[in-house]
Write an enzyme that holds these catalytic residues in place. Structure first.
Site, short mmCIF file in Angstrom:
data_model
loop_
_atom_site.label_atom_id
_atom_site.label_comp_id
_atom_site.label_asym_id
_atom_site.label_seq_id
_atom_site.Cartn_x
_atom_site.Cartn_y
_atom_site.Cartn_z
N CYS A 2 22.75 50.84 47.31
CA CYS A 2 21.14 51.75 47.29
C CYS A 2 21.05 52.85 48.18
O CYS A 2 21.88 52.84 49.21
CB CYS A 2 20.22 50.63 47.50
SG CYS A 2 20.59 49.20 46.65
N TRP A 74 20.70 50.04 43.47
CA TRP A 74 21.68 49.62 42.79
C TRP A 74 21.63 48.10 42.73
O TRP A 74 21.88 47.36 44.04
CB TRP A 74 23.23 50.01 43.69
CG TRP A 74 24.40 49.29 43.06
CD1 TRP A 74 24.95 48.14 43.77
CD2 TRP A 74 25.23 49.66 41.88
NE1 TRP A 74 26.06 47.69 42.92
CE2 TRP A 74 26.57 48.86 41.87
CE3 TRP A 74 25.42 50.69 41.12
CZ2 TRP A 74 27.38 48.94 41.13
CZ3 TRP A 74 26.14 50.78 40.16
CH2 TRP A 74 27.34 49.88 40.02
N GLU A 484 49.53 47.37 38.53
CA GLU A 484 48.69 48.24 39.02
C GLU A 484 49.01 49.31 40.00
O GLU A 484 48.49 50.82 39.71
CB GLU A 484 47.73 47.39 39.87
CG GLU A 484 46.44 48.02 40.52
CD GLU A 484 45.85 48.63 39.63
OE1 GLU A 484 45.64 48.52 38.48
OE2 GLU A 484 44.73 49.54 40.32
N LYS A 488 48.05 53.39 39.08
CA LYS A 488 47.50 54.32 39.86
C LYS A 488 48.34 55.54 40.17
O LYS A 488 47.80 56.71 39.89
CB LYS A 488 47.47 53.58 41.58
CG LYS A 488 46.38 52.80 41.42
CD LYS A 488 45.05 52.99 41.84
CE LYS A 488 44.11 53.01 40.18
NZ LYS A 488 44.04 51.87 39.56
N GLU A 491 47.99 57.70 36.73
CA GLU A 491 46.70 58.23 36.32
C GLU A 491 46.13 59.27 37.03
O GLU A 491 45.29 60.16 36.83
CB GLU A 491 45.63 57.12 36.00
CG GLU A 491 45.20 56.49 37.48
CD GLU A 491 44.11 55.53 37.13
OE1 GLU A 491 43.45 55.52 35.95
OE2 GLU A 491 44.16 54.39 37.58
N HIS A 507 67.39 43.31 31.76
CA HIS A 507 66.80 43.36 30.22
C HIS A 507 66.73 44.78 29.63
O HIS A 507 66.09 44.96 28.71
CB HIS A 507 65.83 42.49 29.71
CG HIS A 507 66.26 40.88 30.18
ND1 HIS A 507 67.05 39.93 29.77
CD2 HIS A 507 65.90 40.09 31.33
CE1 HIS A 507 67.26 39.16 30.30
NE2 HIS A 507 66.54 39.05 31.38
C1 AGP Z 1 41.74 52.24 36.24
O1 AGP Z 1 42.10 52.95 37.48
C2 AGP Z 1 41.21 52.85 35.19
N1 AGP Z 1 39.92 53.67 35.67
C3 AGP Z 1 40.87 52.12 33.96
O2 AGP Z 1 41.97 51.54 33.67
C4 AGP Z 1 39.76 50.77 34.14
O3 AGP Z 1 40.21 49.93 34.81
C5 AGP Z 1 39.64 50.43 32.82
O4 AGP Z 1 39.07 51.39 31.74
C6 AGP Z 1 38.76 49.17 32.72
O5 AGP Z 1 37.40 49.74 33.26
P1 AGP Z 1 36.23 48.72 33.56
O6 AGP Z 1 36.82 47.83 34.50
O7 AGP Z 1 34.96 49.26 33.93
O8 AGP Z 1 35.90 47.65 32.25
#
Ligand code: AGP
Length: 611
Positions: A2, A74, A484, A488, A491, A507
């Site tokens: 908030c 929020w 994950e 990171k 992206e 494999h």
């Molecule tokens: C992750 O870094 C991305 N921003 C993307 O994979 C995200 O986690 C995915 O779009 C899911 O979004 P949400 O958690 O808002 O559903």
């Protein structure tokens, strides 16, 4: 989170408050409100929706005065609505309160106040503060707030004004940030610097447990027990853009650094100090339903799906319930089998991801009980689920998810303990031990953040920074960590990166190994450590470039790795929460060193609301 703004002085507070709230819009919100003290007493305008709705209302109904407080909400407790928006009032509407944070004992406070004849208007935890201040008010607003807060447990930053105290604004803080700005015969309060920087750059940062009595040009501070406290004035010289990020260069780095407090907030109100029980009332699942459950289906997208994978490992290991994990975009197009007593757990930071929403609708139509892990209160996922565990992580601005991920894993850890205890699989001693491990996580994250220079150096090493591709490997609880970590990097730096189960190396992926391929290996202490070391040796034998995430004190791993990043010793099932942090930082600094737009990477949106 908030937003709070307050003003006392010779100017009309509304213009200052609204300008300040607009500066805080980046924090995300769903409703807003302003209250002022003037010759008519206490007047207020509040509304659901964006500040432009407030601007229009204030155009129609101008508020005047020399003292006021405002708020952008929020939602954490109570859906977004006008009645739940702040400020909140005592019954007489003579005391107004704005609040950022979570009052953990609000339900018992509410019950006590109702037993004393108080009538509540809203579903919020905040309203209890207004009634508590009234309860202790005997003419001195500062004393009344000071006494009221002695009954409160949880996190708060509050601003309080009173019809009969037109020369005083009271502010207090415990856990949620709040500053006091001082000008020429005027003073301000704000959730953070951007809110008031236009009017003054001389600020006091209120510390936890302190209450401030703010007059036109004078601030008096005491702790809750009445001991005087001296605040140190700071002069802020940030520019506007830096101020929104509280001095961090990007929202993503700010949000990475918020994670110790985010995990504390995800746990807040759900586990008591030294307790052996988890409290998740909003899940809306009965113990009978938990006992009857024969299958759990977790659906999500992207990072949330990786959190769901950790959730699968946790639930199957400790609660012994079979878990089906699926990408929401796949679930919705196959013919899922939904046996009786199936529980679906959708996971979503935004709560608006189209595929996740459609998966919910399909599962509900086939009889599943749906209870989601979601960050955005009142979002579509929350509204369309039967129950919810709100992450309480605050708005995540950076497109690349960081604090939302670690918060989601923490929520799964809570759910697992609750499920296992409800099904009689976990005894109180084990639950207490696991809760203790969870509560130790924030400080461990902080120590990683305090020692991030190794990661910064690696991220600026050409063999990593300029790599064309990267492989991330992990096993068991840290297989999702590998996925994950790869997401990171890819992206935000646009380096192709792939996460893989380390056992799959032979494999296929091992064919990729060369002395130019960084291979990030998660080899923290745990059941699969030795297997990970074997995988690392296989890669090193082929001149692979191994960067290992290992447990502090593990010197053996140095012989098998090009570089090592250490994390504190940690309970292995919860290690994905810690492992995520160095991998977030590595991706962040590589992307920055490559000149990428870290907060808004190309082609990406924060919430994928269309297929
Ligand atoms: C992750 O870094 C991305 N921003 C993307 O994979 C995200 O986690 C995915 O779009 C899911 O979004 P949400 O958690 O808002 O559903």
């Amino acid at each position: 989170m908030c937003g709070i703004v307050g003003y006392i002085g010779d100017k009309n507070p509304v213009e200052i408050i609204m300008a300040g709230l607009h500066r805080l819009e980046y924090r995300g919100y769903d409703s807003a409100g302003v209250a002022v003290v003037n010759e008519n007493g206490l007047e207020c305008v509040k509304s659901l929706g964006k500040l432009k709705v407030m601007d229009a209302l204030l155009e129609e109904h101008p508020l005047t005065g020399n003292l006021g407080i405002g708020h952008t909400r929020w939602a954490t407790h109570g859906v977004p609505s006008e009645v739940n928006s702040h400020p909140h009032f005592d019954m007489q509407k003579e005391i107004a309160v704005v609040h950022n944070g979570i009052i953990e004992n609000y339900q018992e406070l509410r019950a006590q106040l109702e037993s004393e004849g108080v009538t509540f208007r809203s579903q919020t935890d905040t309203e209890t503060i207004a009634h508590l201040v009234r309860k202790y008010y005997q003419g001195d607003l500062f004393k009344a707030v000071q006494r009221a807060l002695q009954d409160v447990e949880g996190a708060y930053a509050i601003g309080v004004i009173c019809k009969d105290n037109p020369d005083v604004m009271v502010a207090a803080r415990h856990g949620s940030p709040l500053i006091v700005g001082v000008g020429e015969n005027e003073a301000f309060i704000g959730s953070d610097v951007p809110a008031i920087m236009k009017y003054t750059r001389d600020v006091y940062y209120i510390d936890n447990g302190h209450v401030c009595e703010i007059a036109r040009g004078n601030v008096r501070t005491e702790d809750l027990q009445g001991n005087p406290v001296a605040l140190e004035m700071k002069h802020v010289d940030w520019d506007d853009a830096a101020a929104e990020k509280e001095g961090y260069p990007h929202f993503m780095l700010k949000e990475i650094h918020q994670q110790p407090d985010v995990i504390r907030n995800t746990l807040r109100g759900r586990v008591e100090e030294g307790s052996d029980a988890v409290y998740l009332p909003d899940m809306n699942i009965s113990v009978e339903e938990l006992k009857a459950c024969q299958k759990i289906t977790i659906v999500a997208c992207g990072t949330a799906w990786h959190a769901g994978m950790v959730g699968k490992y946790l639930i199957e290991k400790f609660a012994k319930v079979p878990v089906e994990l699926d990408l929401a975009s796949e679930y919705r197009y196959r013919d899922p089998i939904v046996p009786p007593h199936t529980i679906m757990i959708p996971v979503s930071q935004s709560g608006e991801t189209a595929d996740t929403l459609e998966a919910i609708r399909i599962a509900k139509s086939l009889g599943a009980k749906v209870t989601s892990i979601v960050n955005a209160v009142g979002s579509s996922v929350a509204r369309e689920s039967h129950g919810v565990v709100y992450q309480q992580a605050g708005p995540e601005i950076g497109v690349a998810s960081t604090k939302a991920y670690t918060s989601q894993v923490t929520a799964f850890a809570l759910f697992t303990i609750w499920l296992a205890e409800s099904r009689g699989i976990m005894d109180k001693a084990q639950a207490k031990e696991m809760i203790s491990h969870l509560r130790a996580i924030p400080d461990k994250i902080q120590s990683i953040l305090d020692n991030q220079d190794v990661i910064k150096r690696l991220a600026n090493t050409p063999k990593y920074r300029d790599a064309q591709s990267a492989l991330y490997l992990g096993r068991s609880f840290n297989f999702p960590s590998a996925l994950e970590g790869a997401l990171k990097l890819k992206e935000i730096s646009y380096i192709h990166a792939e996460g893989y189960a380390a056992g799959e190396m032979k494999h296929g992926p091992i064919a990729l190994v060369t002395d130019e391929l960084p291979v990030v290996c998660v080899a923290v202490q745990g059941d699969t450590y030795d297997k990970m070391v074997s995988n690392i040796q296989e890669i090193k034998a082929r001149a692979g470039l191994v960067v290992t995430v290992a447990t502090e004190g593990d010197k053996d791993i140095l012989a098998h790795s090009e570089d090592v990043v250490y994390i504190p010793e940690c309970y292995e099932p919860y290690s994905p929460i810690l492992v995520a942090v160095p991998l977030q930082l590595f991706a962040y600094y590589v992307a920055v060193n490559r000149g990428c737009d870290v907060d808004q990477p190309r082609n990406l949106a924060k919430s994928v609301t269309v297929e």
